[in-house]
Design a protein around this motif. Structure first.
Motif, PDB file in Angstrom:
ATOM      1  N   ARG A   1      -6.758   0.486  -1.618  1.00 30.89           N
ATOM      2  CA  ARG A   1      -6.108   1.289  -0.583  1.00 30.89           C
ATOM      3  C   ARG A   1      -4.906   2.037  -1.158  1.00 30.89           C
ATOM      4  NH1 ARG A   1      -4.305  -2.698   3.815  1.00 30.89           N
ATOM      5  NH2 ARG A   1      -3.171  -0.839   4.510  1.00 30.89           N
ATOM      6  N   ARG A   2      -4.134   1.347  -1.969  1.00 27.95           N
ATOM      7  CA  ARG A   2      -2.942   1.996  -2.543  1.00 27.95           C
ATOM      8  C   ARG A   2      -3.347   3.118  -3.494  1.00 27.95           C
ATOM      9  NH1 ARG A   2       2.819  -0.109  -4.650  1.00 27.95           N
ATOM     10  NH2 ARG A   2       3.133   1.367  -6.334  1.00 27.95           N
ATOM     11  N   LEU A   3      -4.315   2.838  -4.367  1.00 24.99           N
ATOM     12  CA  LEU A   3      -4.729   3.860  -5.330  1.00 24.99           C
ATOM     13  C   LEU A   3      -5.333   5.071  -4.619  1.00 24.99           C
ATOM     14  CD1 LEU A   3      -6.349   1.745  -8.209  1.00 24.99           C
ATOM     15  CD2 LEU A   3      -4.009   2.607  -8.026  1.00 24.99           C
ATOM     16  N   ALA A   4      -6.093   4.816  -3.566  1.00 18.04           N
ATOM     17  CA  ALA A   4      -6.740   5.916  -2.856  1.00 18.04           C
ATOM     18  C   ALA A   4      -5.731   6.826  -2.179  1.00 18.04           C
ATOM     19  CB  ALA A   4      -7.719   5.365  -1.825  1.00 18.04           C
ATOM     20  N   GLU A   5      -4.588   6.256  -1.774  1.00 16.45           N
ATOM     21  CA  GLU A   5      -3.578   7.043  -1.079  1.00 16.45           C
ATOM     22  C   GLU A   5      -2.530   7.630  -2.016  1.00 16.45           C
ATOM     23  OE1 GLU A   5      -1.908   4.910   2.199  1.00 16.45           O
ATOM     24  OE2 GLU A   5      -3.862   4.222   2.929  1.00 16.45           O
ATOM     25  N   ALA A   6      -2.582   7.268  -3.295  1.00 18.65           N
ATOM     26  CA  ALA A   6      -1.605   7.785  -4.253  1.00 18.65           C
ATOM     27  C   ALA A   6      -1.869   9.270  -4.500  1.00 18.65           C
ATOM     28  CB  ALA A   6      -1.680   7.014  -5.558  1.00 18.65           C
ATOM     29  N   PRO A   7      -0.841  10.127  -4.446  1.00 14.75           N
ATOM     30  CA  PRO A   7      -1.045  11.576  -4.650  1.00 14.75           C
ATOM     31  C   PRO A   7      -1.746  11.905  -5.956  1.00 14.75           C
ATOM     32  CG  PRO A   7       1.160  11.143  -3.816  1.00 14.75           C
ATOM     33  CD  PRO A   7       0.551   9.806  -4.141  1.00 14.75           C
TER      34      PRO A   7
ATOM     35  N   VAL B   1       0.829  -1.214   0.000  1.00 14.73           N
ATOM     36  CA  VAL B   1       0.000   0.000   0.000  1.00 14.73           C
ATOM     37  C   VAL B   1       0.859   1.257   0.000  1.00 14.73           C
ATOM     38  CG1 VAL B   1      -1.646   1.358   1.373  1.00 14.73           C
ATOM     39  CG2 VAL B   1      -2.003  -1.109   1.051  1.00 14.73           C
ATOM     40  N   VAL B   2       1.981   1.241   0.732  1.00 13.63           N
ATOM     41  CA  VAL B   2       2.832   2.436   0.820  1.00 13.63           C
ATOM     42  C   VAL B   2       4.008   2.367  -0.160  1.00 13.63           C
ATOM     43  CG1 VAL B   2       2.210   2.812   3.223  1.00 13.63           C
ATOM     44  CG2 VAL B   2       4.240   1.444   2.678  1.00 13.63           C
ATOM     45  N   GLY B   3       4.022   1.342  -1.010  1.00 10.08           N
ATOM     46  CA  GLY B   3       5.125   1.170  -1.947  1.00 10.08           C
ATOM     47  C   GLY B   3       5.248   2.326  -2.928  1.00 10.08           C
ATOM     48  N   GLN B   4       6.482   2.575  -3.351  1.00  8.86           N
ATOM     49  CA  GLN B   4       6.753   3.684  -4.266  1.00  8.86           C
ATOM     50  C   GLN B   4       7.192   3.198  -5.644  1.00  8.86           C
ATOM     51  OE1 GLN B   4       6.222   6.977  -3.342  1.00  8.86           O
ATOM     52  NE2 GLN B   4       5.346   5.997  -1.517  1.00  8.86           N
ATOM     53  N   GLY B   5       7.307   1.906  -5.819  1.00  8.52           N
ATOM     54  CA  GLY B   5       7.750   1.373  -7.095  1.00  8.52           C
ATOM     55  C   GLY B   5       6.608   1.274  -8.093  1.00  8.52           C
ATOM     56  N   PRO B   6       6.912   0.813  -9.315  1.00 10.05           N
ATOM     57  CA  PRO B   6       5.846   0.588 -10.297  1.00 10.05           C
ATOM     58  C   PRO B   6       4.797  -0.364  -9.729  1.00 10.05           C
ATOM     59  CG  PRO B   6       8.004   0.439 -11.345  1.00 10.05           C
ATOM     60  CD  PRO B   6       8.249   0.498  -9.861  1.00 10.05           C
ATOM     61  N   LEU B   7       3.551  -0.113 -10.044  1.00 18.62           N
ATOM     62  CA  LEU B   7       2.450  -0.874  -9.460  1.00 18.62           C
ATOM     63  C   LEU B   7       2.593  -2.375  -9.713  1.00 18.62           C
ATOM     64  CD1 LEU B   7      -0.296  -0.766  -7.996  1.00 18.62           C
ATOM     65  CD2 LEU B   7      -1.376  -0.603 -10.245  1.00 18.62           C
ATOM     66  N   LEU B   8       2.890  -2.777 -10.942  1.00 18.82           N
ATOM     67  CA  LEU B   8       2.989  -4.193 -11.259  1.00 18.82           C
ATOM     68  C   LEU B   8       4.157  -4.858 -10.546  1.00 18.82           C
ATOM     69  CD1 LEU B   8       2.100  -4.358 -15.072  1.00 18.82           C
ATOM     70  CD2 LEU B   8       0.683  -5.022 -13.123  1.00 18.82           C
ATOM     71  N   ASP B   9       5.268  -4.138 -10.420  1.00 15.95           N
ATOM     72  CA  ASP B   9       6.424  -4.699  -9.707  1.00 15.95           C
ATOM     73  C   ASP B   9       6.089  -4.942  -8.242  1.00 15.95           C
ATOM     74  OD1 ASP B   9       7.856  -4.576 -12.032  1.00 15.95           O
ATOM     75  OD2 ASP B   9       9.046  -2.823 -11.471  1.00 15.95           O
TER      76      ASP B   9
END
Length: 219
Positions: A144-150, A82-90
Motif C-alpha cells: 500500500r505504501r509503495l503503491a501510493e509513493a509518488p 502507509v502515509v509516512g514520509q520518513g525513510p522506509l526502514l525507519d
C-alpha cells in the motif's frame, strides 16, 4: 492490546494479561514435564489457578496456548506507516515496534515456548504458519505504501512489480526481526544497559541499523 497512545494499561487489562500469561506458563511447564498428550485443560487450569471456562475464554485449545499469539498489525499504526514520509526502514521499525507490543513480550515465557516447540515439530509448524500470515499482512501494508509513493506512481510500474518489491521488503525486514528476536532471547547479560532500558526494541534498532549499513555499501 497495548494502548496506541502509549498510556499504561488499566487494571482490567493488566489482570487480563496476567491471566493470559499464567495460562501460557502453566501449559509450557506441564508439557515440559508430561508431554503434550499427557496434559489436559483441567491440569492447565489448576496450575494457572483459573477455571476451565476461563481457560477457553482465552484459548480455543491447549495447542493454541502452547503456540501462543502471533503479533498483530494495529490498524492505526499500519495507516500511519502507509502515509509516512520518513525513510522506509525507519518507519517500518516503528510499525514493528507497535506490532510486537500486541503480544506478551516476556523473555522467560518466550524461552520456555522455544524449548517446547523445538521438541514438537507439529506445534512448531503451527507457529511458523501463524508468523507467515503475519508476514503476508506486513507485505500488503508495504505494498500500500509503495503503491501510493509518488516515485512509484510516476514510474509506471504495474501492480505485480509493486507487489513483488513489497514482498521482498517484508521478507528482508522479517529476517531482521527474527535476528533481533534471537539476539534478545540469547542475551544473558541482564545488566546490559540496552536490555534494561529498551529490551527487544534496542535489538530491533540494532538489526535494522546493521541491515541499512550492509545494503548501502558493497561488502
Amino acid at each position: 492490546m497495548i494502548d496506541p497512545t502509549g498510556a499504561a494499561p488499566g487494571l482490567r487489562e493488566r489482570k487480563r494479561l496476567a491471566t493470559r500469561r499464567a495460562i501460557q506458563v502453566a501449559v509450557l511447564e506441564l508439557v515440559a514435564d508430561h508431554g503434550v498428550d499427557g496434559v489436559t485443560v483441567d491440569m492447565i487450569s489448576r496450575r494457572a489457578d483459573v477455571s476451565p471456562r476461563t481457560f477457553f475464554n482465552y484459548f480455543a485449545s491447549k495447542e493454541d496456548a502452547i503456540v501462543g499469539d502471533a503479533p498483530d498489525l494495529p490498524m492505526e499504526a499500519a495507516d500511519a506507516f502507509v502515509v509516512g514520509q520518513g525513510p522506509l526502514l525507519d518507519d517500518l521499525l516503528e510499525l514493528l515496534d507497535e506490532s510486537v507490543q500486541t503480544v506478551i513480550v516476556d523473555r522467560e515465557l518466550v524461552r520456555r515456548r522455544r524449548l517446547v516447540l523445538r521438541a514438537h515439530p507439529d506445534l512448531f509448524a503451527r507457529r511458523v504458519a501463524s508468523m507467515r500470515e503475519y508476514e503476508e499482512g506486513l507485505s500488503k501494508i508495504v505494498e500500500r505504501r509503495l503503491a501510493e509513493a509518488p516515485a512509484v506512481a510516476d514510474s509506471g510500474d504495474d501492480e505485480s512489480s509493486v507487489a513483488s518489491r513489497a514482498h521482498l521488503v517484508a521478507l528482508v525486514v522479517m529476517a531482521a526481526l527474527r535476528h533481533a528476536w534471537a539476539e534478545w532471547l540469547d542475551d544473558d547479560d541482564e545488566h546490559h544497559a540496552d536490555v534494561l532500558r529498551f529490551g527487544l526494541r534496542a535489538r530491533m534498532e540494532a538489526s535494522i541499523g546493521d541491515l541499512r549499513r550492509l545494503v548501502s555499501r558493497e561488502v
